[in-house]
Design an enzyme around this catalytic site. Structure first.
Site, PDB file in Angstrom:
ATOM      1  N   CYS A  40      61.381  97.554 -33.913  1.00 42.59           N
ATOM      2  CA  CYS A  40      61.158  97.731 -32.499  1.00 42.59           C
ATOM      3  C   CYS A  40      60.514  99.284 -32.654  1.00 42.59           C
ATOM      4  O   CYS A  40      60.951 100.354 -32.699  1.00 42.59           O
ATOM      5  CB  CYS A  40      62.873  98.465 -31.990  1.00 42.59           C
ATOM      6  SG  CYS A  40      64.066  99.650 -33.119  1.00 42.59           S
ATOM      7  N   TYR A  65      48.642  93.374 -50.879  1.00 42.99           N
ATOM      8  CA  TYR A  65      49.518  94.173 -50.285  1.00 42.99           C
ATOM      9  C   TYR A  65      49.655  93.121 -49.380  1.00 42.99           C
ATOM     10  O   TYR A  65      50.336  94.037 -48.263  1.00 42.99           O
ATOM     11  CB  TYR A  65      48.119  94.959 -49.505  1.00 42.99           C
ATOM     12  CG  TYR A  65      47.410  95.074 -50.763  1.00 42.99           C
ATOM     13  CD1 TYR A  65      47.693  96.446 -51.640  1.00 42.99           C
ATOM     14  CD2 TYR A  65      45.745  95.003 -51.076  1.00 42.99           C
ATOM     15  CE1 TYR A  65      46.860  96.761 -52.576  1.00 42.99           C
ATOM     16  CE2 TYR A  65      44.895  94.940 -52.049  1.00 42.99           C
ATOM     17  CZ  TYR A  65      44.940  96.079 -53.093  1.00 42.99           C
ATOM     18  OH  TYR A  65      44.775  96.566 -53.604  1.00 42.99           O
ATOM     19  N   GLU A  67      38.529  95.585 -61.647  1.00 42.52           N
ATOM     20  CA  GLU A  67      39.872  95.403 -61.380  1.00 42.52           C
ATOM     21  C   GLU A  67      39.955  94.631 -60.018  1.00 42.52           C
ATOM     22  O   GLU A  67      40.456  95.559 -59.427  1.00 42.52           O
ATOM     23  CB  GLU A  67      39.895  97.173 -61.668  1.00 42.52           C
ATOM     24  CG  GLU A  67      40.322  97.839 -62.849  1.00 42.52           C
ATOM     25  CD  GLU A  67      40.230  99.196 -62.405  1.00 42.52           C
ATOM     26  OE1 GLU A  67      40.646  99.804 -61.181  1.00 42.52           O
ATOM     27  OE2 GLU A  67      39.821  99.862 -63.520  1.00 42.52           O
ATOM     28  N   PRO A  68      39.501  93.742 -60.017  1.00 39.68           N
ATOM     29  CA  PRO A  68      39.930  93.055 -59.461  1.00 39.68           C
ATOM     30  C   PRO A  68      41.337  92.601 -58.439  1.00 39.68           C
ATOM     31  O   PRO A  68      42.080  92.317 -59.431  1.00 39.68           O
ATOM     32  CB  PRO A  68      39.190  91.835 -59.093  1.00 39.68           C
ATOM     33  CG  PRO A  68      40.297  91.524 -60.210  1.00 39.68           C
ATOM     34  CD  PRO A  68      39.549  92.909 -61.246  1.00 39.68           C
TER      35      PRO A  68
HETATM   36  N1  LLP Z   1      41.771  99.814 -59.019  1.00 40.93           N
HETATM   37  C1  LLP Z   1      42.263 100.908 -57.965  1.00 40.93           C
HETATM   38  C2  LLP Z   1      42.366 102.072 -58.516  1.00 40.93           C
HETATM   39  C3  LLP Z   1      42.711 101.332 -57.074  1.00 40.93           C
HETATM   40  O1  LLP Z   1      43.143 102.072 -56.101  1.00 40.93           O
HETATM   41  C4  LLP Z   1      42.737  99.505 -56.434  1.00 40.93           C
HETATM   42  C5  LLP Z   1      43.360  99.374 -55.233  1.00 40.93           C
HETATM   43  C6  LLP Z   1      42.414  98.598 -57.555  1.00 40.93           C
HETATM   44  C7  LLP Z   1      41.764  98.536 -58.322  1.00 40.93           C
HETATM   45  C8  LLP Z   1      42.571  97.654 -56.592  1.00 40.93           C
HETATM   46  O2  LLP Z   1      41.522  97.011 -55.146  1.00 40.93           O
HETATM   47  P1  LLP Z   1      40.983  95.248 -54.432  1.00 40.93           P
HETATM   48  O3  LLP Z   1      40.206  94.810 -55.723  1.00 40.93           O
HETATM   49  O4  LLP Z   1      42.156  94.628 -54.086  1.00 40.93           O
HETATM   50  O5  LLP Z   1      40.335  95.703 -53.484  1.00 40.93           O
HETATM   51  N2  LLP Z   1      46.998  98.226 -48.984  1.00 40.93           N
HETATM   52  C9  LLP Z   1      45.387  98.262 -49.032  1.00 40.93           C
HETATM   53  C10 LLP Z   1      44.670  98.293 -50.087  1.00 40.93           C
HETATM   54  C11 LLP Z   1      44.866  99.267 -50.693  1.00 40.93           C
HETATM   55  C12 LLP Z   1      43.999  99.175 -52.667  1.00 40.93           C
HETATM   56  C13 LLP Z   1      44.405 100.576 -53.027  1.00 40.93           C
HETATM   57  N3  LLP Z   1      43.151 100.495 -54.118  1.00 40.93           N
HETATM   58  C14 LLP Z   1      45.085  96.514 -47.814  1.00 40.93           C
HETATM   59  O6  LLP Z   1      46.224  96.702 -47.389  1.00 40.93           O
HETATM   60  O7  LLP Z   1      44.303  96.216 -47.959  1.00 40.93           O
END
Ligand code: LLP
Length: 420
Positions: free
Chosen positions: A345, A374, A274-275
């Site tokens: 601000c 994000y 799940e990337p």
């Molecule tokens: N699957 C689930 C259940 C998740 O909660 C997430 C991310 C992903 C897959 C994907 O993860 P990734 O491959 O993108 O690392 N806002 C934060 C990251 C929050 C991730 C939340 N869940 C940031 O800006 O680093």
């Protein structure tokens, strides 16, 4: 346009001949710009991560929910996960079929579950109570359960999603209760899932986490799939030579795990990942106008319109984003230490702190790199600022507006004025 430190975008040929000053002139600043070529490249890398044939990459849409973005990911043959009816809605609009969408629910309402059930979308539940809720809404149905295998990883404690300190998943000690609920509602457990957290650059926690969830899988007969979650990291510090995640090593480790598991389990189940970040981060750059340069004591600041309403990662997690400096005319680089601030601000409104960068002048444009994940999806209207437009650079170099900038009228659209 002249790049004072454009090595990263040069290497990717990111702008494909487009001039950032012209883009800003046309679409306004700040502006999110995406590269279709990079989105497609990253999709293909992860789709082909392993040799094992029954393997699906589900794009984790929370990283970037743009419609055009989703359409491109869909056209590369990836599936998608969804956290909410809003993400499901966008994915269906982008052309994903219900079978290609997997709702990974966390603390959802019965109405939200029903939204997915009505559309034939498989749900992964995250607690015993939510499993019972699902059972009462859809007795006899298919379901998946998110487990917490105990191994977490991530770039910040806010994004580590497994282990005892987090709100996610069902611990393996509750397997008997899971079985009981499945039986009570005549549910078929088709898959189990985990997500250890966001951003690993070393494969070890992901492969260790995968071992843990595969151990849990052995407690259930006749699963169709195991979903190992996302978290694949990207090098945010490319200007300092940071290396990429070793996908070859990752793929080989996973292939070995899959082969061993399938042999023992006696069924060729599917595996999913799940990337989110890996697919989207490097495809997006946030362009921002420099409105002012000033000193406060020994500290020098470049004041831009990239407030934390536009890119919250540095303020929220202390995240690093490389910065490129673009000027209208050629001039010497004259590197110096400077912080890049936004226009919100709050003192925490700093997008890059004390960086060694080419001298920045008012009227320059900065490229905040790796902002495709994000970035826009966490934008807000804080300070009643307008969320920016989004533009896609197609593979042939043409630019297309994929999301319009907010308008002032939209800011007030949902308010109801008092009769005074
Ligand atoms: N699957 C689930 C259940 C998740 O909660 C997430 C991310 C992903 C897959 C994907 O993860 P990734 O491959 O993108 O690392 N806002 C934060 C990251 C929050 C991730 C939340 N869940 C940031 O800006 O680093």
């Amino acid at each position: 346009m002249y790049k004072l430190n454009g090595l990263v975008t040069d290497e990717f040929d990111f702008y494909k001949g487009n001039d950032v000053f012209e883009l800003i002139e046309k679409y306004g600043s700040p502006l999110y710009v995406y590269s279709e070529e990079i989105i497609r490249k990253r999709c293909r890398e992860l789709k082909n991560l392993v040799r094992y044939p029954k393997f699906t990459a589900q794009y984790s849409a929370k990283a970037n929910t743009g419609l055009a973005f989703l359409q491109i990911v869909k056209s590369e043959g990836l599936h998608a996960d969804a956290m909410s009816p809003g993400e499901i809605y966008a994915e269906l609009e982008a052309g994903f079929s219900p079978e290609d969408i997997f709702m990974i629910a966390n603390n959802v309402s019965a109405a939200e579950m029903q939204y997915a059930i009505d559309r034939g979308i498989l749900i992964c539940v995250d607690s015993l109570q939510q499993l019972s809720m699902y059972g009462s809404l859809n007795p006899g149905g298919k379901v998946a359960v998110r487990f917490n295998g105990g191994i977490g990883a991530g770039h910040h404690e806010k994004v580590i999603t497994a282990g005892k300190k987090t709100k996610f998943g069902v611990g393996p000690e509750y397997i008997p209760q899971v079985k009981e609920i499945l039986k009570n509602y005549d549910l078929k457990l088709v898959g189990i899932q985990q997500h250890i957290g966001s951003l690993f650059m070393d494969v070890t926690p992901y492969s260790e986490g995968s071992k843990a969830i595969l151990e849990i899988a052995k407690s259930f007969e006749d699963l169709d799939f195991v979903d190992l979650g996302g978290g694949f990291g990207i090098p945010y510090e490319k200007q300092s030579g940071q290396k990429r995640l070793d996908l070859k090593d990752c793929g080989e480790k996973l292939d070995r795990l899959f082969e061993d598991f399938v042999k023992e389990y006696g069924k060729e189940i599917s595996f999913r990942i799940e990337p989110g970040r890996y697919i989207s981060a490097e495809s997006g750059i946030l362009l921002t106008d420099v409105h002012c340069v000033k000193h406060n004591g020994p500290h020098k600041f470049a004041g831009t319109d990239a407030g934390f309403n536009v890119l919250i990662r540095p303020a929220m997690y202390g995240s690093h984003h490389d910065v490129e400096v673009y000027s209208k005319e050629e001039r010497p680089s004259n590197e110096e230490i400077i912080s890049i601030a936004g226009n919100i601000c709050e003192s925490g409104d700093i997008i890059a702190k004390d960086r060694l960068l080419p001298e920045i002048k008012a009227g320059d444009i900065l490229g905040i790199l790796d902002a495709g994940a994000y970035g826009y999806s966490m934008c807000s209207n804080y300070n009643n600022r307008l969320r920016p437009a989004e533009v896609l650079i197609r593979e042939n170099g043409e630019t297309v507006l994929t999301r319009k900038r907010d308008t002032l009228e939209q800011l007030l659209e949902n308010y109801v004025k008092l009769d005074m």
